[in-house]
Write an enzyme that holds these catalytic residues in place. Structure first.
Site, mmCIF file in Angstrom:
data_model
loop_
_atom_site.group_PDB
_atom_site.id
_atom_site.type_symbol
_atom_site.label_atom_id
_atom_site.label_comp_id
_atom_site.label_asym_id
_atom_site.label_seq_id
_atom_site.Cartn_x
_atom_site.Cartn_y
_atom_site.Cartn_z
ATOM 1 N N ILE A 1 2.448 4.293 6.375
ATOM 2 C CA ILE A 1 2.177 5.734 6.291
ATOM 3 C C ILE A 1 2.203 6.388 7.675
ATOM 4 O O ILE A 1 2.404 7.603 7.788
ATOM 5 C CB ILE A 1 0.808 5.964 5.578
ATOM 6 C CG1 ILE A 1 0.743 7.335 4.940
ATOM 7 C CG2 ILE A 1 -0.362 5.716 6.516
ATOM 8 C CD1 ILE A 1 -0.416 7.488 3.965
ATOM 9 N N VAL B 1 -6.889 -3.133 7.530
ATOM 10 C CA VAL B 1 -6.886 -3.314 6.074
ATOM 11 C C VAL B 1 -7.012 -4.807 5.765
ATOM 12 O O VAL B 1 -6.141 -5.602 6.158
ATOM 13 C CB VAL B 1 -5.586 -2.750 5.452
ATOM 14 C CG1 VAL B 1 -5.603 -2.933 3.938
ATOM 15 C CG2 VAL B 1 -5.409 -1.271 5.809
ATOM 16 N N HIS C 1 -1.056 -8.603 5.535
ATOM 17 C CA HIS C 1 0.198 -7.858 5.638
ATOM 18 C C HIS C 1 0.911 -8.251 6.913
ATOM 19 O O HIS C 1 0.290 -8.565 7.918
ATOM 20 C CB HIS C 1 -0.024 -6.341 5.608
ATOM 21 C CG HIS C 1 -1.070 -5.833 6.552
ATOM 22 N ND1 HIS C 1 -2.423 -5.941 6.285
ATOM 23 C CD2 HIS C 1 -0.983 -5.196 7.747
ATOM 24 C CE1 HIS C 1 -3.111 -5.401 7.273
ATOM 25 N NE2 HIS C 1 -2.262 -4.947 8.197
ATOM 26 N N MET C 2 2.227 -8.230 6.832
ATOM 27 C CA MET C 2 3.043 -8.376 8.039
ATOM 28 C C MET C 2 3.747 -7.053 8.293
ATOM 29 O O MET C 2 4.442 -6.530 7.422
ATOM 30 C CB MET C 2 4.062 -9.504 7.897
ATOM 31 C CG MET C 2 4.852 -9.703 9.207
ATOM 32 S SD MET C 2 6.079 -11.013 9.088
ATOM 33 C CE MET C 2 5.015 -12.447 9.043
HETATM 34 P P1 5GP Z 1 -3.580 -3.143 10.425
HETATM 35 O O1 5GP Z 1 -4.258 -2.410 11.534
HETATM 36 O O2 5GP Z 1 -4.569 -3.552 9.359
HETATM 37 O O3 5GP Z 1 -2.727 -4.261 10.903
HETATM 38 O O4 5GP Z 1 -2.555 -2.117 9.804
HETATM 39 C C1 5GP Z 1 -2.797 -1.347 8.676
HETATM 40 C C2 5GP Z 1 -1.614 -0.413 8.509
HETATM 41 O O5 5GP Z 1 -1.695 0.185 7.237
HETATM 42 C C3 5GP Z 1 -1.566 0.737 9.528
HETATM 43 O O6 5GP Z 1 -0.336 0.663 10.253
HETATM 44 C C4 5GP Z 1 -1.666 1.996 8.673
HETATM 45 O O7 5GP Z 1 -0.851 3.055 9.136
HETATM 46 C C5 5GP Z 1 -1.227 1.497 7.297
HETATM 47 N N1 5GP Z 1 -1.841 2.199 6.190
HETATM 48 C C6 5GP Z 1 -3.150 2.488 6.025
HETATM 49 N N2 5GP Z 1 -3.352 3.123 4.860
HETATM 50 C C7 5GP Z 1 -2.137 3.229 4.277
HETATM 51 C C8 5GP Z 1 -1.689 3.793 3.029
HETATM 52 O O8 5GP Z 1 -2.453 4.325 2.224
HETATM 53 N N3 5GP Z 1 -0.351 3.705 2.771
HETATM 54 C C9 5GP Z 1 0.529 3.124 3.624
HETATM 55 N N4 5GP Z 1 1.813 3.110 3.262
HETATM 56 N N5 5GP Z 1 0.147 2.584 4.798
HETATM 57 C C10 5GP Z 1 -1.169 2.642 5.114
#
Ligand code: 5GP
Length: 120
Positions: free
Chosen positions: A36, A101, A105-106
């Site tokens: 996003i 999150v 995820h990658m």
């Molecule tokens: P992390 O910091 O956990 O590695 O990355 C989480 C990613 O999830 C971030 O890059 C953030 O922009 C993305 N993200 C968070 N909420 C959403 C959402 O509701 N939809 C999408 N498509 N991406 C999200």
């Protein structure tokens, strides 16, 4: 290590269809969708469909089929977005890795030169 998966996390809601996503690829075991808040021309998140919190959790507890399906999705994303010039796959993990999150995820980032791996 004990993993306590929270099924209210945002990617679990995406998998259940409660929150929309821009899907890039899907198979039986994985979903790939556009971040996003993209940090590069290509910024896709690949997630397993199973309840895994992190890379180490997925690597330890996911079945062989789940792991193969996940990496097949990674390969499909690289092919679809023409990442032959290179890309970066990142799995931020827990506090030190600044994971927001808690569903594995990658990040697949590409489409431009990405610079060195770490700022600090
Ligand atoms: P992390 O910091 O956990 O590695 O990355 C989480 C990613 O999830 C971030 O890059 C953030 O922009 C993305 N993200 C968070 N909420 C959403 C959402 O509701 N939809 C999408 N498509 N991406 C999200």
């Amino acid at each position: 290590m004990e993993y306590n998966y929270d099924d209210q996390n945002i990617f679990a809601k995406i998998l259940r269809g409660e929150i929309p996503n821009k899907t890039a690829f899907e198979n039986d075991h994985a979903l790939a969708f556009h971040d996003i808040n993209p940090q590069a021309p290509v910024h896709v998140l690949v997630i397993p469909k199973g309840p895994y919190m992190s890379l180490d959790h997925f690597a330890r507890d996911a079945s062989a089929d789940e792991q193969v399906g996940f990496f097949a999705a990674v390969a499909a994303v690289c092919e679809k977005f023409d990442l032959g010039q290179g890309f970066r796959g990142i799995s931020n993990t827990r506090t030190h890795g600044v994971q927001e999150v808690p569903h594995y995820h990658m990040h697949i980032l590409g489409g431009r030169p990405l610079g060195r791996m770490l700022d600090a």
